[in-house]
Write a protein that holds these residues in place. Structure first.
Motif, PDB file in Angstrom:
ATOM      1  N   THR A  25       0.923  -1.179  -0.043  1.00 40.17           N
ATOM      2  CA  THR A  25      -0.109   0.098   0.136  1.00 40.17           C
ATOM      3  C   THR A  25       0.867   1.043  -0.113  1.00 40.17           C
ATOM      4  O   THR A  25       1.897   1.467   0.778  1.00 40.17           O
ATOM      5  N   VAL A  26       0.581   2.220  -0.848  1.00 44.84           N
ATOM      6  CA  VAL A  26       1.404   3.516  -1.008  1.00 44.84           C
ATOM      7  C   VAL A  26       0.602   4.223  -0.159  1.00 44.84           C
ATOM      8  O   VAL A  26      -0.235   4.664  -0.339  1.00 44.84           O
ATOM      9  N   ARG A  27       1.579   5.035   0.914  1.00 48.44           N
ATOM     10  CA  ARG A  27       1.179   5.981   1.807  1.00 48.44           C
ATOM     11  C   ARG A  27       1.571   7.189   1.443  1.00 48.44           C
ATOM     12  O   ARG A  27       2.423   7.592   1.024  1.00 48.44           O
ATOM     13  N   HIS A  28       0.574   8.275   1.022  1.00 51.18           N
ATOM     14  CA  HIS A  28       0.912   9.540   0.745  1.00 51.18           C
ATOM     15  C   HIS A  28       0.852  10.491   2.219  1.00 51.18           C
ATOM     16  O   HIS A  28       0.007  10.585   2.513  1.00 51.18           O
ATOM     17  N   ARG A  29       2.143  10.684   2.158  1.00 52.26           N
ATOM     18  CA  ARG A  29       2.285  11.597   3.620  1.00 52.26           C
ATOM     19  C   ARG A  29       2.044  12.992   3.450  1.00 52.26           C
ATOM     20  O   ARG A  29       2.239  13.587   2.211  1.00 52.26           O
TER      21      ARG A  29
END
Length: 89
Positions: A25-29
């Motif tokens: 899962t790509v987390r956009h911070r």
């Protein structure tokens, strides 16, 4: 394994799932300009102002409950971040 854009022959992530591979899962911070405590306190204030414009009833009570929750969360977060971890007043 890098994925390119989906093509008619390959549907990107769906093909990997069919093959049994795990997907990351790509987390956009996002860097907040204000602290959590300040955001919760502002939300509590906003909810209280909004509740004051409502007539007495369930909707007003719910908004006031949410305001108290946000305020309590702000105080707890502040307390947990404090260096001495003193119990709340």
């Amino acid at each position: 394994m890098r994925l390119g854009p989906p093509t008619p022959e390959r549907n990107g992530a769906f093909d990997l799932m069919q093959q049994g591979e795990r997907l990351m899962t790509v987390r956009h911070r996002f860097k907040h300009a204000e602290t959590l405590e300040a955001r919760l306190a502002a939300e509590a204030e906003r909810l209280r102002e909004q509740a004051s414009s409502l007539p007495p009833g369930a909707a007003r009570d719910e908004m006031l409950r949410k305001a108290r929750q946000a305020e309590t969360g702000s105080q707890m977060s502040e307390w947990l971040r404090s260096p001495g971890l003193q119990p709340p007043d």
